[in-house]
Structures are given as C-alpha cells and as structure tokens.
Design an enzyme around this catalytic site. Structure first.
Site, PDB file in Angstrom:
ATOM      1  N   GLU A  87      36.993  37.959  26.107  1.00 31.73           N
ATOM      2  CA  GLU A  87      37.866  37.572  27.233  1.00 31.73           C
ATOM      3  C   GLU A  87      36.951  37.527  28.454  1.00 31.73           C
ATOM      4  OE1 GLU A  87      40.993  36.813  26.858  1.00 31.73           O
ATOM      5  OE2 GLU A  87      41.945  38.100  25.375  1.00 31.73           O
ATOM      6  N   CYS A 108      40.326  38.393  36.983  1.00 30.77           N
ATOM      7  CA  CYS A 108      39.860  37.255  36.173  1.00 30.77           C
ATOM      8  C   CYS A 108      40.698  36.013  36.463  1.00 30.77           C
ATOM      9  CB  CYS A 108      39.874  37.598  34.692  1.00 30.77           C
ATOM     10  SG  CYS A 108      41.483  38.119  34.085  1.00 30.77           S
TER      11      CYS A 108
HETATM   12  P1  NAD Z   1      30.060  42.579  32.661  1.00 27.79           P
HETATM   13  O1  NAD Z   1      29.936  41.509  31.631  1.00 27.79           O
HETATM   14  O2  NAD Z   1      28.935  42.817  33.566  1.00 27.79           O
HETATM   15  O3  NAD Z   1      30.361  43.995  31.972  1.00 27.79           O
HETATM   16  C1  NAD Z   1      31.495  44.210  31.136  1.00 27.79           C
HETATM   17  C2  NAD Z   1      31.181  45.340  30.171  1.00 27.79           C
HETATM   18  O4  NAD Z   1      30.137  44.945  29.289  1.00 27.79           O
HETATM   19  C3  NAD Z   1      30.710  46.636  30.816  1.00 27.79           C
HETATM   20  O5  NAD Z   1      31.301  47.715  30.130  1.00 27.79           O
HETATM   21  C4  NAD Z   1      29.205  46.588  30.592  1.00 27.79           C
HETATM   22  O6  NAD Z   1      28.619  47.871  30.565  1.00 27.79           O
HETATM   23  C5  NAD Z   1      29.131  45.940  29.219  1.00 27.79           C
HETATM   24  N1  NAD Z   1      27.870  45.258  28.896  1.00 27.79           N
HETATM   25  C6  NAD Z   1      26.932  44.766  29.751  1.00 27.79           C
HETATM   26  N2  NAD Z   1      25.940  44.164  29.049  1.00 27.79           N
HETATM   27  C7  NAD Z   1      26.272  44.268  27.732  1.00 27.79           C
HETATM   28  C8  NAD Z   1      25.667  43.805  26.524  1.00 27.79           C
HETATM   29  N3  NAD Z   1      24.504  43.131  26.509  1.00 27.79           N
HETATM   30  N4  NAD Z   1      26.280  44.066  25.358  1.00 27.79           N
HETATM   31  C9  NAD Z   1      27.459  44.734  25.330  1.00 27.79           C
HETATM   32  N5  NAD Z   1      28.074  45.195  26.439  1.00 27.79           N
HETATM   33  C10 NAD Z   1      27.504  44.956  27.631  1.00 27.79           C
HETATM   34  O7  NAD Z   1      31.398  42.228  33.453  1.00 27.79           O
HETATM   35  P2  NAD Z   1      31.999  42.980  34.727  1.00 27.79           P
HETATM   36  O8  NAD Z   1      31.133  42.667  35.905  1.00 27.79           O
HETATM   37  O9  NAD Z   1      32.304  44.390  34.375  1.00 27.79           O
HETATM   38  O10 NAD Z   1      33.413  42.237  34.889  1.00 27.79           O
HETATM   39  C11 NAD Z   1      33.621  41.113  35.704  1.00 27.79           C
HETATM   40  C12 NAD Z   1      33.770  39.866  34.852  1.00 27.79           C
HETATM   41  O11 NAD Z   1      34.794  40.086  33.883  1.00 27.79           O
HETATM   42  C13 NAD Z   1      34.223  38.659  35.658  1.00 27.79           C
HETATM   43  O12 NAD Z   1      33.514  37.523  35.236  1.00 27.79           O
HETATM   44  C14 NAD Z   1      35.701  38.502  35.265  1.00 27.79           C
HETATM   45  O13 NAD Z   1      36.214  37.204  35.402  1.00 27.79           O
HETATM   46  C15 NAD Z   1      35.676  38.971  33.857  1.00 27.79           C
HETATM   47  N6  NAD Z   1      36.992  39.427  33.437  1.00 27.79           N
HETATM   48  C16 NAD Z   1      37.646  38.697  32.475  1.00 27.79           C
HETATM   49  C17 NAD Z   1      38.918  39.080  32.091  1.00 27.79           C
HETATM   50  C18 NAD Z   1      39.644  38.332  31.015  1.00 27.79           C
HETATM   51  O14 NAD Z   1      40.597  38.878  30.473  1.00 27.79           O
HETATM   52  N7  NAD Z   1      39.265  37.116  30.683  1.00 27.79           N
HETATM   53  C19 NAD Z   1      39.529  40.200  32.672  1.00 27.79           C
HETATM   54  C20 NAD Z   1      38.825  40.914  33.653  1.00 27.79           C
HETATM   55  C21 NAD Z   1      37.547  40.525  34.020  1.00 27.79           C
END
Ligand code: NAD
Length: 479
Positions: free
Chosen positions: A244, A278
């Site tokens: 997501e 999001c």
């Molecule tokens: P992010 O991708 O930086 O991090 C999300 C999670 O992934 C964190 O727990 C992080 O520690 C982990 N992570 C980071 N690198 C990883 C890797 N290589 N492998 C596995 N896990 C890893 O995202 P963020 O900054 O926390 O969130 C913001 C983003 O999330 C925005 O782009 C937003 O649009 C999106 N978002 C999407 C939804 C949806 O339902 N589509 C909902 C909320 C937020």
C-alpha cells in the site's frame, strides 16, 4: 500532558523484552527526546519468527468464533485505553487531539467491521465433481507500517491477519514506535504466545523481515521507493506481498459546485494531518470558469487552519512528523520559490512554535504541469491548484502519473462526476466527499501505488492461500 505509560517494549513469544540497544523517538512539536525504545537485534527477529512459526498450526486450527472472542476482549481493552492512546499519538506524531481522536475512532471502526466478517467459501456443482474453494491462512505475517497514522494502519493489518488464522509480527516506523508497541503489549495475555508480536528496530529490521525464510507474507504500507525494494527482495523467498504505497491524488472540481462549501472541504482534504495522509488531496484541478473564485475561497478557508501544539484548543494541524520529511517539504517549497510560482499562504505559524517542524500551509497557484509540486507527492501542507477546460484533456493530465492511489470528483451532477470517476486510473474515487478510507471498502493502488489490497469483504484473502478441492461424484460404482 501527563502520560502514565513511560516504558516501551518489544513483545516476543508472550513476554516483553528488555532492550540490549535503545533508540529514542522525537516529539515533533518540541524536537525533544521521548522515551527509550528497544532496537530489535537479528536474534530477536529470529526468536519472534520461531515463536510465530511454532504457534501457527494451533492458531490456524482455532475456529473463527474463538478468534473473534479474543479479538472482542482485545477491542474492549483498546476501547478502555482510548484517552491514553490519543495522548501518546499526539506526543509521538505531533498531531492535534482532534486528529488523534479521529485516528483512535477509526481503530474502533476497524474492530467493529472486522468482527462482522467471515471468509466466504465457494461450492460449485459440476457434472462430474464438486468444486470447493476455501481459504487457508498464509502463516507468519510481517506488518511493516509507516509513521503518519501509526495506530490505525497497524490495526488495519493485525485484525485481518489474526482473524484469518495467521500469526503477525508488527514493525512500526522507527519515527513512531510508541503507540504501536503499546497496543501490541496490551494484547499480551489475550492471544497465545507467538501469535501477535511487536518489534521496533533500526533500518536493518525491515529488510531482514523481507528476506527471512520463515515469514510467509509482508503486508507493507509506506513509500513507493521502499515498496519497490520490498518487491525486489521478497523474490528470493517468493513471499506474498501486499504493498500500500504513496500517491498523488487529484481533486477534480466541475463548474457547477457551491464554491465556498467545496473549497472548504478541499482545503480540509489537502491539509488534514498537515497533508501527511496517503489519500490527502495533492493536486486540485478547477474548471477555468470558476478558478479565480475557487482559489480565493480556498485561501479564505486556509486562514481557519491553525497550526499549533496538540493541547491547544484552536490547533487544527500539527507539524511535519520527522526531520527528513520536513526537509523534503521545505525543498519543494524552495523549488516553487526558485521558479517564481505564485504562492498563496495560509495562516502564519505562531512564533512560539519555533523549534517544531511546522510548515505554513501553502497553495501554489497554477504552476506548470511539469513542476515538482504537481508531479511529486508533497506529503505536507502544500498543494497546487490547476485550471482545466476540456474533459478529455483533463483526464489525460490527471492520469499522467506513475502512481494511482485515490482521487475525488466534485459536482452537483453525480452522473457527470461518476463518468469522470470511472475513467481515472486510481484504486478509489470519492464523489462529493473528502477521501477517507473506511474498513468496509477494499483499498488498493493502481500503477506504482501498490500491489494487491486490503480491507473490505475481500480484504481477508490477502492473508490466505486459496485451496480448491475437487471431489469426484460417485456414479454408484466402487473405486
Ligand atoms: P517508508 O517507506 O519510508 O517507511 C515505511 C516502513 O518501511 C517503516 O516502518 C520503515 O522502517 C520500513 N522500511 C524502510 N526501508 C525498508 C526496507 N528496505 N525494507 C523493509 N522495510 C523498510 O514510508 P514512510 O515515510 O513511513 O510513510 C510515508 C509514505 O507512506 C508516503 O509515501 C505515503 O503516501 C505512504 N502511505 C501509503 C498508505 C497507503 O495505504 N497506500 C498509507 C499511509 C502512508
């Protein structure tokens, strides 16, 4: 604000684990350190996965009713802790109490809805056989979560995982570990050891989950670049994945709307949680015939959006949750200034909020389609407004994105709005309403906004294998 929870733990195999290594979250309003949180080691991950693997066969064999009974006990405990969860959300996320209350209320809605569901099994009679399609739990699931709505996005994964009979290990974002670890700890004596665990870690934990051979599925919510890495790295174990991801959601305004009413809603949709959502409105396409009046009404509505401390009664938005995201939003604003785009500012940030990661809400008035503020997901309180005249040209511009998460269309004529909605390349469209996902609706992204989806009647299938049983019909003779 006084918080009664001041110690935070990982939960592994039915027990809380003291940290060997610790980290601290920062309060985004003051930039001060919050409480210590554990950093899980790779051994902690192995222990948690081994406990989940051991717990899985018995858990998968419990009846749905038994699992629902435990979820109901859990729901009652979460309900009783609403106030404290809200306090904690405001401290780790910086969001005003009203937004934290909205998040906790949504958590309870997720419980309520998921307790009504069952997995549909299908039976088809053919001439020579009966076909039964059933759904069996995948096994150990890792739920990797973001920082913007840490509680509801965690619960949105935990409930379908547990109810389908999977064991789940939750990994919060290191920026917002507190409410998530607490909500896992609150379930300690409800579920058998190993069924529901929580691990906070550093940047190595997520990748280690993605390549772990005994984790069957990654349910991930976060950014597109991280989603791409997960897709690539999960291939080595052929893991199931649900991604997501981010989006760049357009709001499309037709010429027949009530300008001041809709402008207010668009401003709310763009600035809720300071734009860190999001499905926040991230681009606003306004029909040329009402463009100037609509922008003026939006700028008026922005004066009512007050940035402030979570405890302030007037505050409707908080700061950006973390410094890297703050830097990205500021860079986008700087890019607008460098290019000389017209900026229409919302209410000024009060001087006493200096030190926090606050950004003044800003509307960017008709920048070019190729500008960064139109092309990129801001994930902050800054959004462009753009003019449109011809529907076909509008659709081409709105769909010219790599992502396709959500959109909204606004018109007094629902048929016209619906005709546009059906041609948008996005997973969800809201007509005449602010984009708000609900547990009853399947949620998924098109294009680079994701793979698979969750929630709604079919959302549970994301946590299951399908199994088809073909039973030969007896023709009266023995085999
Ligand atoms: P992010 O991708 O930086 O991090 C999300 C999670 O992934 C964190 O727990 C992080 O520690 C982990 N992570 C980071 N690198 C990883 C890797 N290589 N492998 C596995 N896990 C890893 O995202 P963020 O900054 O926390 O969130 C913001 C983003 O999330 C925005 O782009 C937003 O649009 C999106 N978002 C999407 C939804 C949806 O339902 N589509 C909902 C909320 C937020």
């Amino acid at each position: 604000m006084k918080i009664s929870w001041t110690s935070f733990h990982n939960v592994i195999n039915g027990a809380i684990r003291g940290p060997e290594q610790i980290a601290y979250g920062l309060n985004p309003v003051t930039s001060e350190k919050l409480w210590p949180v554990p950093i899980a080691s790779s051994k902690d991950l192995d222990r948690a996965v081994a406990a989940a693997k051991e717990a899985f066969p018995a858990w998968a064999n419990t009846s749905l009713e038994e699992r629902k009974d435990m979820i109901m006990t859990y729901e009652a405990r979460v309900r009783a802790a609403q106030g404290e969860l809200m306090d904690l959300l405001t401290l780790e996320g910086g969001k005003p109490r009203s937004v934290a209350a909205f998040e906790v209320d949504f958590v309870l809605r997720w419980f309520k809805y998921h307790l009504t569901l069952a997995l549909d099994e299908e039976k088809v009679e053919l001439q020579d056989r009966t076909l039964e399609t059933r759904y069996t739990p995948l096994g150990v699931v890792a739920a990797i979560c973001p920082w913007n709505f840490p509680l509801v996005l965690t619960i949105g994964k935990v409930l379908p995982a547990l109810l389908t009979g999977c064991c789940v290990i939750v990994k919060p974002s290191p920026f917002t570990p507190y409410t998530t670890l607490k909500i896992v700890e609150m379930a300690l004596d409800i579920f058998p050891p190993g069924v529901f665990q929580g691990l906070n870690g550093d940047d190595s934990l997520g990748p280690a989950m993605v390549t772990h051979p005994d984790i069957a599925k990654i349910s991930f919510t976060g950014s597109v670049p991280t989603g791409m890495k997960i897709m690539e790295q999960s291939g080595s174990t052929l893991k199931r994945i649900t991604l997501e991801l981010g989006g760049n959601d357009a709001a499309i305004i037709l010429p027949d709307v009530d300008i001041s009413k809709v402008a207010k809603q668009i401003v709310s949709s763009a600035l809720l949680n300071a734009g860190q959502m999001c499905v926040a409105t991230k681009r606003v396409y306004i029909h040329t015939s009402i463009y100037e009046r609509f922008v003026a009404a939006a700028v008026d509505a922005m004066q009512e959006v007050v940035a402030g401390h979570p405890d302030s009664r007037e505050a409707t938005i908080g700061p950006i949750q973390n410094k890297p995201q703050y830097d990205r939003v500021i860079a986008l604003l700087e890019d607008c200034k460098t290019h000389g785009y017209t900026l229409r500012a919302g209410k000024q940030i009060a001087e006493n909020l200096e030190g926090g990661l606050f950004v003044q809400p800003t509307l960017v008035d008709n920048p070019p389609d190729s500008s960064r503020v139109v092309v990129e997901e801001a994930f902050g309180p800054i959004f462009p407004t753009l003019k449109w005249t011809d529907t076909e040209e509008l659709l081409a511009r709105v769909n010219a994105t790599e992502t396709g998460l959500g959109a909204s269309v606004w018109s007094c004529n629902v048929e016209s709005a619906s005709a546009i909605a059906r041609r948008l390349e996005v997973g969800s469209v809201w007509i005449n309403m602010i984009e708000t996902p609900i547990p009853d609706a399947y949620f998924s992204g098109h294009k680079r906004s994701g793979i698979g989806g969750e929630w709604g009647r079919h959302g549970w299938r994301a946590y299951c294998n399908a199994q088809v049983i073909h039973t030969m019909k007896s023709k009266g003779s023995r085999l």
